[in-house]
Design a protein around this motif. Structure first.
Motif, PDB file in Angstrom:
ATOM      1  N   CYS A 117      -4.087  -2.721   6.699  1.00 40.98           N
ATOM      2  CA  CYS A 117      -3.776  -3.678   5.353  1.00 40.98           C
ATOM      3  C   CYS A 117      -3.579  -5.137   6.118  1.00 40.98           C
ATOM      4  CB  CYS A 117      -2.689  -3.317   4.440  1.00 40.98           C
ATOM      5  SG  CYS A 117      -2.414  -4.241   3.032  1.00 40.98           S
ATOM      6  N   ASN A 123       0.868  -1.229  -0.037  1.00 39.57           N
ATOM      7  CA  ASN A 123      -0.083   0.023   0.200  1.00 39.57           C
ATOM      8  C   ASN A 123       0.911   1.134   0.002  1.00 39.57           C
ATOM      9  OD1 ASN A 123      -1.889   1.953   0.308  1.00 39.57           O
ATOM     10  ND2 ASN A 123      -2.726   1.290   2.534  1.00 39.57           N
ATOM     11  N   ASP A 125      -9.651   1.569  11.202  1.00 38.79           N
ATOM     12  CA  ASP A 125     -10.659   2.014  10.066  1.00 38.79           C
ATOM     13  C   ASP A 125     -11.913   1.502  10.654  1.00 38.79           C
ATOM     14  OD1 ASP A 125      -8.914   2.535   7.902  1.00 38.79           O
ATOM     15  OD2 ASP A 125      -8.087   0.739   7.883  1.00 38.79           O
ATOM     16  N   GLY A 167      -5.856   0.632  -2.233  1.00 37.42           N
ATOM     17  CA  GLY A 167      -6.556   0.752  -1.031  1.00 37.42           C
ATOM     18  C   GLY A 167      -7.048  -0.600  -0.604  1.00 37.42           C
TER      19      GLY A 167
END
Length: 288
Positions: free
Chosen positions: A65, A6, A266, A39
């Motif tokens: 991730c 990423n 997140d 993403g």
């Protein structure tokens, strides 16, 4: 091995580390290829493709991730993942002893030991670290919008900014059938011990015990909360009278107003929600 990069992770830290990582893997004689993701949306597909090809899926990124790769590989026969930390917090590497220098962490991919690691699941979405809500919801939102130049300090920045407008909420928490009602700051269901760039929110949490440590931060003044905040980095906040820790495999959480649940940095769910432990869900290469 399949590196899943990423490039925006850590404000570009992961992308900057890639040449050194690839050079070190060549020195170690590791066959690898590198995929770049834009993403989290396609991370799962890349991880499953790697597993289907008999490759070790290795995120070079942050905890979001890492959690996405682990989630994609959960329950997949023969799937194995490694971790090269490239984000701002890198809390999974912190709690497992993986070097936080991604080049040094390459050696774990060669000399490490595959170990089963638990995951958490919130209403069908999995995570590897800590799912939290309440005050943490606002602090996470602010941290995610903060300038990348703040690095790991972004989490402390988020907490201090969120403090100004915070009003206590009432939470209902059911842990394995035992109901608790508290008024205060936050509720967290911890699969791992750390989040927010080194905050040891659940210092006794284990990644392989099939349980969640449920941390309740109860009512106090803003000044008392602020004074206790530095203790989170040593894990000694759990000794405070305003902090309670429960343990269980299933946690149902509701509150007197809406909150977004954050995990691995997140947004992952909305209240009310149910969090479950998924024992030994994924095999990860960890320091021997």
């Amino acid at each position: 091995m399949r590196l899943i990069l990423n490039p925006s992770a850590g404000g570009g830290r992961a992308a900057a580390a890639l040449p050194g990582v690839e050079a070190r893997l060549r020195e170690l004689g590791v066959a690898f290829r590198t995929d770049t993701t834009g993403g989290l949306e396609d991370v799962g597909d890349l991880a499953r493709e790697a597993a289907a090809a008999g490759e070790v899926a290795v995120p070079l990124s942050g905890d979001g991730c890492v959690g996405a790769v682990a989630s994609a590989l959960a329950g997949v026969d023969g799937a194995l993942m490694g971790v090269l930390p490239g984000g701002r917090g890198n809390d999974f590497a912190r709690v497992t002893g993986i070097p936080r220098d991604p080049v040094a962490a390459c050696d774990v991919l060669v000399h490490g030991t595959p170990r089963p690691v638990d995951l958490g699941e919130v209403d069908g979405r999995r995570f590897i670290g800590i799912a939290s809500l309440g005050f943490d919801s606002e602090a996470n939102r602010i941290a995610n919008e903060a300038p990348s130049r703040l690095g790991p300090l972004v989490y402390a920045y988020g907490a201090l900014r969120a403090l100004a407008g915070w009003k206590h909420a009432r939470f209902t928490v059911d842990v394995d059938g035992h109901r608790t009602e508290v008024r205060g700051w936050s509720v967290a269901a911890a699969n791992s011990g750390a989040y927010g760039g080194g905050m040891l929110l659940a210092p006794d949490a284990e990644l392989d015990d099939g349980m969640l440590d449920v941390v309740l931060t109860t009512e106090s003044s803003k000044l008392t909360f602020l004074r206790g905040l530095p203790r989170v980095f040593k894990g000694t906040h759990v000794e405070l009278p305003t902090v309670r820790v429960l343990r269980g495999a299933t946690v149902a959480i509701a509150a007197d107003r809406p909150f977004t649940v954050y995990a691995d940095g997140d947004p992952i769910a909305e209240l009310p929600c149910t969090v479950r432990a998924l024992p030994g869900a994924v095999q990860v290469l960890l320091p021997a």
